[in-house]
Design an enzyme around this catalytic site. Structure first.
Site, PDB file in Angstrom:
ATOM      1  N   GLY A 168       1.977   4.949  -0.412  1.00 56.41           N
ATOM      2  CA  GLY A 168       1.380   6.280  -0.570  1.00 56.41           C
ATOM      3  C   GLY A 168       2.481   7.268  -0.902  1.00 56.41           C
ATOM      4  O   GLY A 168       2.650   7.718  -2.035  1.00 56.41           O
ATOM      5  N   ARG A 169       3.288   7.530   0.117  1.00 59.35           N
ATOM      6  CA  ARG A 169       4.376   8.509   0.003  1.00 59.35           C
ATOM      7  C   ARG A 169       5.277   8.250  -1.207  1.00 59.35           C
ATOM      8  O   ARG A 169       5.605   9.163  -1.967  1.00 59.35           O
ATOM      9  CB  ARG A 169       5.208   8.415   1.294  1.00 59.35           C
ATOM     10  CG  ARG A 169       6.251   9.479   1.475  1.00 59.35           C
ATOM     11  CD  ARG A 169       7.167   9.106   2.655  1.00 59.35           C
ATOM     12  NE  ARG A 169       6.447   8.808   3.884  1.00 59.35           N
ATOM     13  CZ  ARG A 169       6.071   9.725   4.781  1.00 59.35           C
ATOM     14  NH1 ARG A 169       6.362  10.976   4.592  1.00 59.35           N
ATOM     15  NH2 ARG A 169       5.422   9.377   5.873  1.00 59.35           N
ATOM     16  N   CYS A 173      -1.240  32.637  13.040  1.00 61.12           N
ATOM     17  CA  CYS A 173      -0.992  33.198  14.368  1.00 61.12           C
ATOM     18  C   CYS A 173      -0.637  32.058  15.302  1.00 61.12           C
ATOM     19  O   CYS A 173      -1.457  31.615  16.115  1.00 61.12           O
ATOM     20  CB  CYS A 173      -2.236  33.897  14.879  1.00 61.12           C
ATOM     21  SG  CYS A 173      -2.360  35.517  14.222  1.00 61.12           S
ATOM     22  N   ARG A 191       3.629  19.308   8.306  1.00 58.65           N
ATOM     23  CA  ARG A 191       4.539  18.213   8.642  1.00 58.65           C
ATOM     24  C   ARG A 191       5.743  18.654   9.465  1.00 58.65           C
ATOM     25  O   ARG A 191       6.280  17.866  10.238  1.00 58.65           O
ATOM     26  CB  ARG A 191       4.972  17.445   7.383  1.00 58.65           C
ATOM     27  CG  ARG A 191       3.785  16.784   6.668  1.00 58.65           C
ATOM     28  CD  ARG A 191       4.176  15.783   5.597  1.00 58.65           C
ATOM     29  NE  ARG A 191       4.771  14.606   6.178  1.00 58.65           N
ATOM     30  CZ  ARG A 191       6.063  14.324   6.166  1.00 58.65           C
ATOM     31  NH1 ARG A 191       6.916  15.167   5.592  1.00 58.65           N
ATOM     32  NH2 ARG A 191       6.516  13.232   6.722  1.00 58.65           N
ATOM     33  N   TYR A 219       5.893  16.795  12.874  1.00 62.29           N
ATOM     34  CA  TYR A 219       6.936  15.758  12.973  1.00 62.29           C
ATOM     35  C   TYR A 219       8.353  16.290  12.798  1.00 62.29           C
ATOM     36  O   TYR A 219       9.302  15.504  12.660  1.00 62.29           O
ATOM     37  CB  TYR A 219       6.752  14.668  11.888  1.00 62.29           C
ATOM     38  CG  TYR A 219       5.358  14.265  11.521  1.00 62.29           C
ATOM     39  CD1 TYR A 219       4.544  13.580  12.413  1.00 62.29           C
ATOM     40  CD2 TYR A 219       4.856  14.555  10.248  1.00 62.29           C
ATOM     41  CE1 TYR A 219       3.270  13.195  12.033  1.00 62.29           C
ATOM     42  CE2 TYR A 219       3.581  14.166   9.872  1.00 62.29           C
ATOM     43  CZ  TYR A 219       2.785  13.487  10.777  1.00 62.29           C
ATOM     44  OH  TYR A 219       1.528  13.105  10.396  1.00 62.29           O
ATOM     45  N   GLU A 236       0.825  -1.209   0.000  1.00 58.25           N
ATOM     46  CA  GLU A 236       0.000   0.000   0.000  1.00 58.25           C
ATOM     47  C   GLU A 236       0.855   1.253   0.000  1.00 58.25           C
ATOM     48  O   GLU A 236       0.826   2.029   0.956  1.00 58.25           O
ATOM     49  CB  GLU A 236      -0.891   0.015   1.244  1.00 58.25           C
ATOM     50  CG  GLU A 236      -1.930  -1.057   1.264  1.00 58.25           C
ATOM     51  CD  GLU A 236      -2.625  -1.170   2.608  1.00 58.25           C
ATOM     52  OE1 GLU A 236      -3.771  -1.628   2.630  1.00 58.25           O
ATOM     53  OE2 GLU A 236      -2.014  -0.812   3.640  1.00 58.25           O
TER      54      GLU A 236
HETATM   55  N1  LLP Z   1      -1.253   1.517   4.617  1.00 55.79           N
HETATM   56  C1  LLP Z   1      -1.637   1.856   5.854  1.00 55.79           C
HETATM   57  C2  LLP Z   1      -2.489   0.939   6.595  1.00 55.79           C
HETATM   58  C3  LLP Z   1      -1.210   3.067   6.411  1.00 55.79           C
HETATM   59  O1  LLP Z   1      -1.574   3.365   7.649  1.00 55.79           O
HETATM   60  C4  LLP Z   1      -0.396   3.940   5.645  1.00 55.79           C
HETATM   61  C5  LLP Z   1       0.025   5.206   6.188  1.00 55.79           C
HETATM   62  C6  LLP Z   1      -0.038   3.561   4.349  1.00 55.79           C
HETATM   63  C7  LLP Z   1      -0.473   2.338   3.857  1.00 55.79           C
HETATM   64  C8  LLP Z   1       0.813   4.412   3.448  1.00 55.79           C
HETATM   65  O2  LLP Z   1       2.080   4.599   3.985  1.00 55.79           O
HETATM   66  P1  LLP Z   1       3.202   5.349   3.109  1.00 55.79           P
HETATM   67  O3  LLP Z   1       3.572   4.454   1.954  1.00 55.79           O
HETATM   68  O4  LLP Z   1       2.607   6.623   2.639  1.00 55.79           O
HETATM   69  O5  LLP Z   1       4.305   5.554   4.070  1.00 55.79           O
HETATM   70  N2  LLP Z   1       0.935  11.792   7.980  1.00 55.79           N
HETATM   71  C9  LLP Z   1       2.205  11.102   8.120  1.00 55.79           C
HETATM   72  C10 LLP Z   1       2.151   9.735   7.538  1.00 55.79           C
HETATM   73  C11 LLP Z   1       1.093   8.885   8.166  1.00 55.79           C
HETATM   74  C12 LLP Z   1       1.029   7.549   7.519  1.00 55.79           C
HETATM   75  C13 LLP Z   1      -0.205   6.858   7.931  1.00 55.79           C
HETATM   76  N3  LLP Z   1      -0.376   5.597   7.328  1.00 55.79           N
HETATM   77  C14 LLP Z   1       3.301  11.914   7.457  1.00 55.79           C
HETATM   78  O6  LLP Z   1       3.013  12.996   6.964  1.00 55.79           O
HETATM   79  O7  LLP Z   1       4.449  11.497   7.474  1.00 55.79           O
END
Ligand code: LLP
Length: 431
Positions: free
Chosen positions: A292-293, A361, A330, A334, A290
């Site tokens: 995303g990033r 602000c 971010r 973080y 899965e």
């Molecule tokens: N699958 C599940 C179940 C997840 O919880 C996540 C991310 C992903 C896939 C995708 O992960 P990636 O490939 O994007 O690392 N807001 C935070 C990141 C939170 C990620 C939450 N879950 C940030 O800006 O770093």
């Protein structure tokens, strides 16, 4: 430069996906999100091809749409033949409305409400990534009413700490997500799933964390999950067809971050998985991931206009811009590091040590500290690189700041994918 969709033209302007960012800032105004569609597709194909080649069968990536969510993203994912992961009824609504084939959508979340469950089944969701007992019972109830058998995979926590930021590490035993293998609760969930008439258990899921640069934590997670598959086969006579290893591969935000070859890492994980399946004498499951990033981050850039440049003598210089934590929370959340450029002075040397501050602000509204920048003045265009993931999707209207538009670039042509919010949009829910 940091990624190969970045360059500098003969005017000394920063270019992104082949286009002059200074001209884009003029055309659309700032703040402005840019998304390089060709890069999104290229990253997606890296996963699609490597997973098909090394895991075989119907294995492949789901787009973790929480990283960047709007209709056009689901259309792109669908046109690449990708599945998607959604985490809320809002994401579900947008996926459904944009025409995404819902049979290829996986619904995540540790607290899906009864309304969410009914809505997802109504939309023809492919799979629930079921998290807990209450959810299973409710899915079963609604599916029974509809006269269907709803496919699910069970989210498990393998008890892995991948050494990433604590807030983005999710696979530990005490995580709020899923059921722990170690405590025996995973077994209870398997037994319950198998006993419920209108539930079809298809396999298991885990997600260990985000911004991970090595394949070892994934191999460790796969070991634990596959041993669990073997245990379930032995104890309950059920053999998982699907194993979802979650997302989490890291992305290069700053020079110090390593490059990561996703295909090479997928190959290593696959050979690990294949060997483990043989050793355990279980069938090779369809493997899902899965990302995303790693699909969207380097496909993004944010442009701002520099306003105030304030030097506090003997202390620091603030370069303030017309956006901030409302479009990129971010750093505030973080302390995530980014690379910044003055887009109209990209070929100049970086001589300024500064803090990049947003317009809210809120003292914590910063985009970066100890930032090296070309000499900045009011009216310059500041670019934050690699903002495709978790920027637009985490943006807010704090201080009643409208969200920037998203402009997509494909084949050197720019188009609006999400329009800029207006002040009227900000007031539209007020009664
Ligand atoms: N699958 C599940 C179940 C997840 O919880 C996540 C991310 C992903 C896939 C995708 O992960 P990636 O490939 O994007 O690392 N807001 C935070 C990141 C939170 C990620 C939450 N879950 C940030 O800006 O770093």
């Amino acid at each position: 430069m940091l990624h190969d969709n970045l360059s500098i033209n003969k005017e000394g302007h920063l270019c992104f996906a082949g286009l002059d960012t200074v001209l884009l800032a003029k055309k659309y105004g700032t703040p402005l999100f840019l998304i390089d569609e060709d890069r999104v597709r290229k990253n997606a194909r890296t996963y699609i091809n490597a997973m098909r080649k090394y895991f075989g069968g119907d294995s492949g990536p789901l787009l973790a749409s929480k990283a960047l969510c709007f209709s056009e993203m689901y259309r792109i994912a669908a046109s690449e033949g990708m599945r998607t992961d959604i985490v809320s009824p809002g994401e579900l609504y947008i996926a459904h409305k944009s025409g995404f084939p819902m049979g290829r959508a996986f619904f995540h979340g540790n607290n899906k409400t009864d309304e969410d469950i009914a809505y997802a089944i109504e939309c023809g969701i492919g799979y629930f990534v079921a998290d807990n007992r209450e959810e299973l019972e409710e899915i079963n109830r609604v599916a029974a009413k509809k006269g269907i058998k709803q496919k699910i995979i069970l989210r498990l926590s393998p008890g892995i700490d991948p050494h990433t930021h604590a807030k983005i590490s999710t696979g530990k035993v005490d995580s709020k997500f899923g059921s722990a293998i170690e405590t025996g609760q995973a077994d209870e969930m398997v037994q319950l799933s198998l006993s419920l008439e209108n539930i079809a258990l298809d396999g298991f899921h885990c997600h260990i964390g985000s911004q991970i640069f090595e394949c070892e934590p994934f191999c460790d997670a796969a070991d634990i999950m596959l041993s669990y598959v073997a245990h379930v086969k032995e104890s309950f006579g059920f053999e998982a067809k699907t194993l979802n290893l979650g997302g989490g591969f890291g992305v290069r935000y700053v020079e110090e971050d390593p490059y990561i070859d996703y295909a090479e890492n997928i190959k290593k994980i696959a050979s690990h998985v294949n060997a483990k399946c043989e050793a355990l004498k279980i069938n090779k499951p369809t493997v899902l991931m899965e990302p995303g990033r790693s699909i969207v981050a380097d496909a993004g850039m944010t442009l701002y206009t520099v306003g105030t440049v304030k030097t506090i003598t003997g202390y620091k210089t603030y370069v303030s811009i017309d956006g901030g934590m409302t479009d990129n929370p971010r750093y505030a959340l973080y302390q995530s590091k980014y690379t910044f450029e003055i887009a109209n002075k990209a070929s100049e040397e970086k001589v300024l040590d500064c803090t990049v501050a947003g317009r809210c602000c809120e003292s914590g509204d910063l985009l970066g500290e100890d930032v090296k920048l070309q000499n900045a003045e009011r009216g310059d265009i500041l670019a934050t690189l690699v903002t495709g993931a978790y920027n637009y999707s985490m943006s807010s209207n704090y201080n009643k700041i409208p969200r920037p538009p998203v402009v997509m670039i494909s084949g050197g042509v720019d188009r609006v994918a999400v329009r800029r919010e207006t002040y009227a949009d900000l007031a539209r829910l007020d009664v």
